[in-house]
Design an enzyme around this catalytic site. Structure first.
Site, PDB file in Angstrom:
ATOM      1  N   GLY A  94      -4.841   6.229   4.950  1.00  0.00           N
ATOM      2  CA  GLY A  94      -3.530   5.863   4.425  1.00  0.00           C
ATOM      3  C   GLY A  94      -3.622   5.216   3.055  1.00  0.00           C
ATOM      4  N   GLY A  95      -2.624   5.500   2.243  1.00  0.00           N
ATOM      5  CA  GLY A  95      -2.553   4.893   0.921  1.00  0.00           C
ATOM      6  C   GLY A  95      -1.969   3.495   0.983  1.00  0.00           C
ATOM      7  CD  GLN A  96       2.674   2.286   2.150  1.00  0.00           C
ATOM      8  OE1 GLN A  96       3.028   1.163   2.404  1.00  0.00           O
ATOM      9  NE2 GLN A  96       3.255   3.019   1.223  1.00  0.00           N
ATOM     10  CB  THR A  97      -3.326  -2.060   2.042  1.00  0.00           C
ATOM     11  OG1 THR A  97      -2.438  -2.631   1.084  1.00  0.00           O
ATOM     12  CG2 THR A  97      -4.267  -1.088   1.399  1.00  0.00           C
TER      13      THR A  97
END
Length: 97
Positions: A94-97
């Site tokens: 995922g690009g989100q953290t």
């Protein structure tokens, strides 16, 4: 008087054409991987990209052969996919953290 360029709008046909090109590119990549490994060893693929770039969409299109609606990936998705005698474990980070 100076004329300003109007922004190009993405129409449905434009996005379908881009999607078709992306699908063709992925198919060629997987075919190349298949010939390189002869399908004997499982292949591991790590997909990285910007938020909203389509990593999860690609993963589930390969796995389920259909488009699924997804939410931003927190963490990662891992799926095993078989395509033309090539067994792949695909990690979608995922690009989100």
């Amino acid at each position: 008087p100076s004329q300003t360029a109007k922004p190009k709008l993405l129409t449905t046909s434009t996005t379908q054409t881009q999607s078709s090109k992306m699908g063709l590119m992925i198919t060629k990549l997987i075919d190349k991987l298949s010939t390189m490994t002869s399908g004997k060893k499982p292949t591991r693929i790590l997909m990285l990209g910007l938020d909203g770039s389509g990593k999860t969409t690609i993963l589930y299109k390969l796995k389920l052969d259909e488009f699924v609606s997804s939410v931003p990936t927190i963490g990662f998705n891992v799926e095993t996919v078989e395509y033309k005698k090539l067994k792949m474990t695909i990690w979608d980070v995922g690009g989100q953290t």
